[in-house]
Structure formats: structure tokens, C-alpha cells
Design a protein around this motif. Sequence first.
Motif, PDB file in Angstrom:
ATOM      1  N   LYS A 149       0.835  -1.204   0.000  1.00 49.28           N
ATOM      2  CA  LYS A 149       0.000   0.000   0.000  1.00 49.28           C
ATOM      3  C   LYS A 149       0.870   1.255   0.000  1.00 49.28           C
ATOM      4  CE  LYS A 149      -3.234   2.465   3.000  1.00 49.28           C
ATOM      5  NZ  LYS A 149      -4.033   2.380   4.234  1.00 49.28           N
ATOM      6  N   LEU A 178      -1.104  -1.590  -5.496  1.00 49.06           N
ATOM      7  CA  LEU A 178      -2.424  -1.464  -4.870  1.00 49.06           C
ATOM      8  C   LEU A 178      -3.214  -2.765  -5.009  1.00 49.06           C
ATOM      9  CD1 LEU A 178      -3.460   2.125  -5.983  1.00 49.06           C
ATOM     10  CD2 LEU A 178      -2.900   1.389  -3.653  1.00 49.06           C
ATOM     11  N   ALA A 181      -1.810  -5.265  -2.603  1.00 47.04           N
ATOM     12  CA  ALA A 181      -2.235  -4.944  -1.241  1.00 47.04           C
ATOM     13  C   ALA A 181      -3.664  -5.421  -1.005  1.00 47.04           C
ATOM     14  CB  ALA A 181      -2.133  -3.441  -0.989  1.00 47.04           C
ATOM     15  N   LEU A 182      -4.526  -5.262  -1.998  1.00 46.96           N
ATOM     16  CA  LEU A 182      -5.919  -5.706  -1.851  1.00 46.96           C
ATOM     17  C   LEU A 182      -6.046  -7.226  -1.878  1.00 46.96           C
ATOM     18  CD1 LEU A 182      -7.719  -2.974  -3.936  1.00 46.96           C
ATOM     19  CD2 LEU A 182      -7.858  -3.330  -1.460  1.00 46.96           C
ATOM     20  N   ASP A 188      -9.495  -2.915   3.142  1.00 45.38           N
ATOM     21  CA  ASP A 188      -8.960  -1.591   3.447  1.00 45.38           C
ATOM     22  C   ASP A 188      -9.591  -0.551   2.529  1.00 45.38           C
ATOM     23  OD1 ASP A 188      -6.999   0.114   4.897  1.00 45.38           O
ATOM     24  OD2 ASP A 188      -6.265   0.431   2.863  1.00 45.38           O
ATOM     25  N   THR A 190      -9.086   2.700   2.293  1.00 38.78           N
ATOM     26  CA  THR A 190      -8.159   3.668   1.701  1.00 38.78           C
ATOM     27  C   THR A 190      -7.551   3.132   0.408  1.00 38.78           C
ATOM     28  OG1 THR A 190      -7.613   4.418   3.924  1.00 38.78           O
ATOM     29  CG2 THR A 190      -6.149   5.115   2.164  1.00 38.78           C
ATOM     30  N   THR A 191      -7.165   1.886   0.419  1.00 40.53           N
ATOM     31  CA  THR A 191      -6.566   1.278  -0.769  1.00 40.53           C
ATOM     32  C   THR A 191      -7.579   1.223  -1.905  1.00 40.53           C
ATOM     33  OG1 THR A 191      -5.188  -0.038   0.719  1.00 40.53           O
ATOM     34  CG2 THR A 191      -5.206  -0.681  -1.592  1.00 40.53           C
TER      35      THR A 191
END
Length: 199
Positions: A149, A178, A181-182, A188, A190-191
Motif C-alpha cells: 500500500k 495497490l 495490497a488488496l 482496506d 483507503t486502498t
Amino acid sequence: MNSRMRGVRSMYTMFRRFATAATASQAMRFMKISPRSFFVGAGGTSLAVSFFSAKEDKTKPPFPNYDIVIRETDTLYDNYLIDNAYNILRKYETSEYPELLWRLARVLCEKGKQSKAPADRKKYFLESFTVIQRALSCEPPEGSFGAHKWMAIILDYVGEIEGTKSRIAKSYEVRKHLERALEINGRDATTWHILGIIN
């Protein structure tokens, strides 16, 4: 206060101390139980405790205060006490702990955003980029959500410093981090928000 109420209150207090203790030895200390008396006379329980402790060894923190450092620096960051968080995390700049390194990169990025002078902004963003690259190089096989992230976020700032062409070229890598990260933590917000903005 009657004796029954005092007994309930003392049991509640003991339970709270036990529940918040970081290790079994701390819990026994809070409950004023010696390790020997804890295991004596509890045949089935000691077997269960030994199985439980064997599993804990696999997820043992790298050093004794690891969880405390993470918790404290996250609290400082959440309260926007960036310099205080930086003072704690900079000790681990040469470590190989990705969870500490991405937090240090996050704090350096925030210091860059706070800086008024362009030279200071550039210095902090480039330093945070170096640290986040190190965090990703030390990443465990299951991945590090925070490292990916913050790599995406920091890459965008570095691209902004280097110019429009660089920012456009880095946008593909930002998207890749990104998405990774997901994959690791799909909850999340924000992501998801950042990914929605760059699409």
C-alpha cells in the motif's frame, strides 16, 4: 460493599489483567501464580497449554518489544505525532522487519508532506522510497499489505517530484502494488479509494 461483590470485582480485575497480558508468564505474574503451581495438578490442562505454546513459537515476534513498538508507533501516527513515531522507528532503519520498515517509510512520507522546502520534501520522499523498497525485499511469503500500500503511495509522490512523464510511467507500478495490497487485505477502504482514483 459486600464480600460477594468484592469477589466478583477482584475476579473481573484479574480477568482483565490476564486478557491484556502479552504472554502467559505475564498472565501468571498478574494472577500471582507461580509457573510450577500453574502446571501441577492440571493434567489435561497442561497438555493443552503445551500444545498452545508450541503453536505460539511459530509466530514468535522477532524481538521482545516488537508488538509494543508497532502498537505505539501506530497510535502516534494515528494521532499525527509524526516526529515521535519517527524517533522510535528510525532505530530499525537497517533491520529486516517489513512491518517496521513500511511504518518508517510511512512516517518519512508524512514528514515529506509536512515539509515546506522543496529540497526537504524531495529528501524525505526519496528516503521513504528507499526504506519501502527494503521493506518489500524483506517481505514474507504471505505478503505485507502495508508495504505494498505504502509503496504505491510513495511511488506516486516520487513520480510527482520527478515530473509528469515519470508519474505516468510509475502509475502502472502503483496500480500493481495497490492490487497486491488488496489481495492481501481486501477490506482496506483507503486502498480501494486510491485504486478508484487512479482508474
